[in-house]
Design an enzyme around this catalytic site. Sequence first.
Site: not given
Length: 939
Positions: A439, A514
């Site tokens: 991220e 995720e």
Amino acid sequence: MKTISPKGILFYVIFLLSCSLFAQNKLERELTLIDKDWRFSFGHLYDTDKDFGHATGYFSYLTKTGFGDGPAAAGFDDRAWRKLDLPHDWAVEQSFSEKASFSHGFKTAGKNYPDKSIGWYRKKINISETDKGRIISLKFDGVFRNSKVFFNGFFLGTEESGYNGFEYDVTAYVNYGGENTIVVRADASMEEGWYYEGAGIYRHVYLQKTNPIRIAENGTYVTSLVQNNLAEVTAQVTVENKGNYKGEIEIIQSILHATGKQIETVSEKTAAPGFYKTIQHTTKLNVNKPQLWDLDSPYLYRLVTQIKQDGKIIDHYETPFGIRTIRFDAETGFFLNGKSVKLKGTNNHQDHAGIGTALPDALQYFRINKLKEMGSNAYRCSHHPPTPELLKACDELGMLVIDETRLMGINDYHLNDLKRMMERDRNHPSIFCWSVGNEEWNIEGNITGERITNVMQEFAKSIDNTRPVTVGISSGFKSGISSVVEIMGYNYLGNGDIDAHRNEFRQQPGMGTEEGSTFATRGIYFTDDAKHYQSAYDKKPRPSFYSIEEGWKFYAERPYLAGMFIWTGFDYRGEPTPYGWPSVTSYFGMMDVCGFPKDNVFYLKSWWGTEPVLHLLPHWNWNKEGKEIDVWAYSNCDEVELFLNKKSLGKQKMEQNGHLEWKVPYAEGTLEAVGYKNGKKILTDVKKTTGAQENIKLTVDKENQPNADVSVITVEVTDKKGQHVPTANNEITFSIQGGKILGVGNGDPKSLEKDIFLDEVTVMPLANFQEQRSSVATENVAVNADENWKEAFKDRDYKNQAESYAYRGNFELKNNLSSNIVSFFYKKIGLETVIFVNGNKVAASAEDPQKYVLNSSILKQGKNTIHIAAKPLQKVKDWDVMNTDPGVVQVITPSEPWKRKLFNGYAQIIVQKDGTQSEVVLSATAKGLKAGSVVLSKK
């Protein structure tokens, strides 16, 4: 000439052989855990006086070699510091504050708390004269954070990373045959991640002794190629030479079964590397009919590497490894040993209830076992290199791992961190993928991210080309990193169009790194934002995010996706989304911070596991007669029938990867579900309305490792029939014999109770320290006179000193409690010393002639005065620096008893056996309840 008897000759021969064996053994590698008996104290981020004057000397540690000052000096007096064993996390010991870091669980540590952001550790060790000629080094598995390490006052180096292990060679600085001092200064003021990270030496520390010619740090690399029931094992070893030997060495590589039985050995001779140089040596070995490392049968072999010099073994190094094959396919997903495996993974940080990041080894096994019990087969290290014991547990228990570095970048700092992680971890069969980022929103979708990923990916391949590389992406799946990363890591299907990305990059395998991010509070079945309660029913957490069920269905239905990793397996400290203060832990976990399961665990167990599952929610203690209650069933049965007080409420068919729901008017009694397979009743699950709370029940968790020195104990309350009371919130008080309690927890996201109950240790210097000249013996020095006092040691003429001196100083006691232990740690400022406290002469303790334990009967609330009478020390050389610090007063205030409130029926206590008692007894009491206890046998 004296004649030696045959018996004497035999004794002499045995003696010589013993000496020879001893000498040979001393040539080999020794690795000793040195976690016990450290001293600890807080320093200060910027106040040098509170940081013990460190780095203020005229010659400090960076200006001249060996000039470590303050606590870094070998002779620093640390007797008044707190004693502790490693691993240690000082952040978890602190209180909570709304002003503290949201991401780090509101613990009062870090940059905004300068008096709790610097930690000093000191330990003394003895190193034998017989170790001369060996390489002596210190090995740290991880220190959070920005650590400086000293040895006998010599600065060894700085390690910024809070997660990577590191090693220092101290050979040149050793005091052989005597005492040596290790000092670590950890600076946890800077947050490295956006989640709870702990503080201090939270992983193991070792003392290593080797021959100058040795296998380098993390110096073996084992790979295997499996074909036609034969495994060709390639064993690469890096040998380094920190000595002057220039001859030939022999490298022996052997493969052993888990039983210790030898399979094959290859011995080859080669020239030793040059002085401070390395060589790489590669050996091929074969294993017929190999037992493959698999999820259900995680078989481990051992590579034993030996180095011989002049026929003697000078180094011995063992590398556990597994033989298995891994493969990603862009159309059909992930394959282990040629078999399709859907990744059923979880993301996890490294903290646990009660103990923060300082996990004992047994807790690693506890946590991995809990995940496997749920049906999980994969673990993502979010978002940093893990402790070695975590990977060891995954190897031994059968859990696939994504190993992740902390920072993306292409410079030495970033690439060296990646290299060290990979070289340390690449022999673990559990690791199937390297992750070089997560991220990174600033670079995910642009050319910078693409360039960085290309460099890191190719760099990783140069270290280990047997595993692919991934990055977790969350800001759209269109360009930048997404277009070049080897294995696409999708973070949340709501963040982009996964199918569209796949159709554009059809040769790129992918997985959900995720997914879920669901909010849930264990044991709570309604959402109440005022109370920070999130319902445990699996619901969509936000419009763009998906429930656990929605996420799993998406990945399960797409063969091209290798699987998914739930965010998260366990709750963790910090990120208390969607709330803030006073919530201090996350709500994302399938289990809470203790490992107590939320109901989502049983959804995943139904569709991830292989055993029949039937789980009803919620509990049946509502006291809401007639009110409609949502009742759900998680199951992999064909059908489930629900009964209330033996009346059927209907049978429903179970949808693949789904769950069942009923609306049930509440009535006290028994709610029962019956599961059917092929028309036959195979399972039941019952929820009963319980009676009043009566008994405390303590249970040792079955997942504890055999013979482990740490036990995890569940605390609960039952009614008179022994039924668990799911709504109990009693405060339980604990006591222990034969061991110690490491921490307590209950899984409540907004609990602000203490995790650890410690004796309070306060250390005070003597204030207003003055002196008075005297011409009489120290025993007769007047200590009560108020005349002729001046600042001690100021303008002292060391060539014209008095025969003796009287000194006085004072200290304040806030509470003069009989339970307090007050000691004066005297630091030598003279000879023939006599100590008086409030006019009372005190004697030194038997354990330490410069320690004075002060009885509460001679102490006063408020100001207390210490007088010291002593003959002065004399300078031998004019430049001698004389000690002018008389010592410190230490006040130990015993902690209150260990205690914790139950949260929705449960609490957890972690106990360590001390190894000296035959058994450990943990007892629990609470007002209005029958006490409980549990006995733990000796390790």
